[in-house]
Structure formats: structure tokens, C-alpha cells
Design a protein around this motif. Structure first.
Motif, PDB file in Angstrom:
ATOM      1  N   GLU A  47       6.021  11.098   5.945  1.00 44.48           N
ATOM      2  CA  GLU A  47       6.805   9.938   5.845  1.00 44.48           C
ATOM      3  C   GLU A  47       7.167   9.818   4.262  1.00 44.48           C
ATOM      4  O   GLU A  47       6.906  10.868   3.544  1.00 44.48           O
ATOM      5  N   ALA A  48       7.858   8.793   3.873  1.00 48.46           N
ATOM      6  CA  ALA A  48       8.295   8.882   2.626  1.00 48.46           C
ATOM      7  C   ALA A  48       8.316   7.318   1.991  1.00 48.46           C
ATOM      8  O   ALA A  48       7.893   6.400   2.749  1.00 48.46           O
ATOM      9  N   ASN A  49       8.285   7.101   0.674  1.00 51.21           N
ATOM     10  CA  ASN A  49       8.030   5.788  -0.096  1.00 51.21           C
ATOM     11  C   ASN A  49       9.466   5.044   0.505  1.00 51.21           C
ATOM     12  O   ASN A  49      10.503   5.279   1.233  1.00 51.21           O
ATOM     13  N   PHE A  50       9.613   3.869  -0.225  1.00 47.36           N
ATOM     14  CA  PHE A  50      10.623   2.958  -0.248  1.00 47.36           C
ATOM     15  C   PHE A  50      11.972   3.857  -0.579  1.00 47.36           C
ATOM     16  O   PHE A  50      12.010   4.697  -1.598  1.00 47.36           O
ATOM     17  N   HIS A  51      13.141   3.572   0.119  1.00 49.03           N
ATOM     18  CA  HIS A  51      14.333   4.245   0.057  1.00 49.03           C
ATOM     19  C   HIS A  51      15.087   4.039  -1.422  1.00 49.03           C
ATOM     20  O   HIS A  51      15.414   5.366  -1.893  1.00 49.03           O
ATOM     21  N   ILE A  52      14.621   3.240  -2.140  1.00 46.40           N
ATOM     22  CA  ILE A  52      15.359   2.920  -3.415  1.00 46.40           C
ATOM     23  C   ILE A  52      15.031   4.166  -4.398  1.00 46.40           C
ATOM     24  O   ILE A  52      15.598   4.577  -5.075  1.00 46.40           O
ATOM     25  N   PHE A  53      13.710   4.680  -4.397  1.00 47.57           N
ATOM     26  CA  PHE A  53      13.344   5.645  -5.167  1.00 47.57           C
ATOM     27  C   PHE A  53      14.095   7.197  -4.775  1.00 47.57           C
ATOM     28  O   PHE A  53      14.517   7.776  -5.968  1.00 47.57           O
ATOM     29  N   ASN A  72       3.848  11.395  -8.201  1.00 46.50           N
ATOM     30  CA  ASN A  72       3.064  11.213  -6.848  1.00 46.50           C
ATOM     31  C   ASN A  72       3.729   9.963  -6.058  1.00 46.50           C
ATOM     32  O   ASN A  72       3.468  10.002  -4.802  1.00 46.50           O
ATOM     33  N   LEU A  73       4.420   9.057  -6.664  1.00 46.97           N
ATOM     34  CA  LEU A  73       4.986   7.884  -5.922  1.00 46.97           C
ATOM     35  C   LEU A  73       6.045   8.541  -4.592  1.00 46.97           C
ATOM     36  O   LEU A  73       5.977   7.965  -3.804  1.00 46.97           O
ATOM     37  N   LEU A  74       6.486   9.661  -4.995  1.00 43.82           N
ATOM     38  CA  LEU A  74       7.396  10.313  -4.197  1.00 43.82           C
ATOM     39  C   LEU A  74       6.963  11.297  -3.291  1.00 43.82           C
ATOM     40  O   LEU A  74       7.499  11.485  -2.197  1.00 43.82           O
ATOM     41  N   LYS A  75       5.651  11.602  -3.329  1.00 44.37           N
ATOM     42  CA  LYS A  75       5.193  12.765  -2.427  1.00 44.37           C
ATOM     43  C   LYS A  75       4.064  11.940  -1.177  1.00 44.37           C
ATOM     44  O   LYS A  75       3.885  10.797  -1.510  1.00 44.37           O
ATOM     45  N   SER A  99       0.788  -1.150  -0.001  1.00 45.77           N
ATOM     46  CA  SER A  99       0.094  -0.070  -0.076  1.00 45.77           C
ATOM     47  C   SER A  99       0.737   1.323   0.035  1.00 45.77           C
ATOM     48  O   SER A  99       0.389   2.328  -0.468  1.00 45.77           O
ATOM     49  N   ARG A 100       2.133   1.266   0.425  1.00 42.95           N
ATOM     50  CA  ARG A 100       3.000   2.285   0.587  1.00 42.95           C
ATOM     51  C   ARG A 100       3.458   2.642  -0.821  1.00 42.95           C
ATOM     52  O   ARG A 100       3.679   4.028  -0.965  1.00 42.95           O
ATOM     53  N   LEU A 101       3.150   2.042  -1.860  1.00 46.83           N
ATOM     54  CA  LEU A 101       3.396   2.420  -3.298  1.00 46.83           C
ATOM     55  C   LEU A 101       2.235   3.372  -3.736  1.00 46.83           C
ATOM     56  O   LEU A 101       2.415   4.139  -4.476  1.00 46.83           O
TER      57      LEU A 101
END
Length: 143
Positions: free
Chosen positions: A75-81, A107-110, A66-68
Motif C-alpha cells: 500500500e502507499a501513504n496519502f497521494h500528496i507525498f 519512512n513516511l513513503l515506505k 495512523s497511515r502517517l
């Protein structure tokens, strides 16, 4: 002994890969695991009673998919991005059609407030991206 070293070093090098792909920044922790992992290691015993690593198997459990889709405010998405943003060369980003101005609109990064999270934590750095790339090579992933 070299095959044993290969397996052992691969096990150690899996950590930057797992953290980049499975950890994210939360309000409580900059490096919060968003999944569970079970690592099974197979050993053999030689005639002298010395154990040797034969292989391993990693099972990922409960990845927070769901974080995607959305991330809570602050908060932030997965570190890789974020490490890609900081560490990947501009030329490589262009090869992958990742244009700088467009990336920051993803939007994935926000977070849920529409803000781009701070990328000041340790996992969103150029060196984190380099560690990830090194780990991929050690673990025999192709680029």
C-alpha cells in the motif's frame, strides 16, 4: 452571478485537494478514500424562485491518521507525498530542503516491508500535482 460562480467552482475544485490529502493506494484500490466528508451547501432563493449557492462548509470525519505512521505492505501513504515527488520542481524541493536522495529514504513513503510503493497510479503524477496546485489557487489558498 460571479460570486455564485466563485463558490460553485471552489466546490468543484475542492476534490483534487481532498483526494490528494485524504486518499491513498490500498491493495484493493489505487484511489481509496481514507476519510469521510460531509459537505453542507447553503442556498438562497431570489424573487423568481431561482436557487443560488450562498456558501458551503466541509466537515472531515475519521481521517486515518495512523497511515502517517505506517502503511501495510503493498500500500502507499496519502497521494500528496508521491505527487510532490513527481510534480514539484527540483528547485522548489531544494527551497524546502527536500533533497532528492533524502526524500526516498523517508519512512513516511515506505510500506511496512520497507519498500517504496509503485508510483504508477494516476494520483502520483506530475499532472496530479499540477491539478492540486491549480485547485489551491481556485480555493484561495496561498502558496
Amino acid at each position: 452571478a460571479s460570486a455564485e460562480f466563485d463558490v460553485g467552482s471552489r466546490l468543484v475544485e475542492m476534490n483534487p485537494i481532498l483526494e490528494s490529502l485524504g486518499n491513498s493506494k490500498t491493495k484493493r484500490n489505487n484511489n481509496s478514500s481514507r476519510f469521510g466528508k460531509l459537505l453542507e451547501i447553503s442556498f438562497s432563493c431570489d424573487v423568481d424562485g431561482i436557487l443560488h449557492i450562498e456558501g458551503s462548509r466541509l466537515k472531515t470525519i475519521l481521517l486515518e491518521k495512523s497511515r502517517l505512521q505506517s502503511v501495510y505492505a503493498g500500500e502507499a501513504n496519502f497521494h500528496i507525498f508521491y505527487s510532490i515527488l513527481q510534480g514539484m520542481s527540483k528547485d522548489r524541493k531544494l527551497e524546502l530542503a527536500m533533497h532528492e536522495k533524502q526524500i526516498f529514504q523517508w519512512n513516511l513513503l515506505k510500506d511496512s516491508s520497507g519498500n517504496l510503493p509503485s508510483m504508477s497510479h494516476d494520483m502520483a503524477t506530475k499532472s496530479a500535482y499540477q491539478d492540486f496546485q491549480k485547485a489551491l489557487g481556485t480555493c484561495c489558498f496561498s502558496k
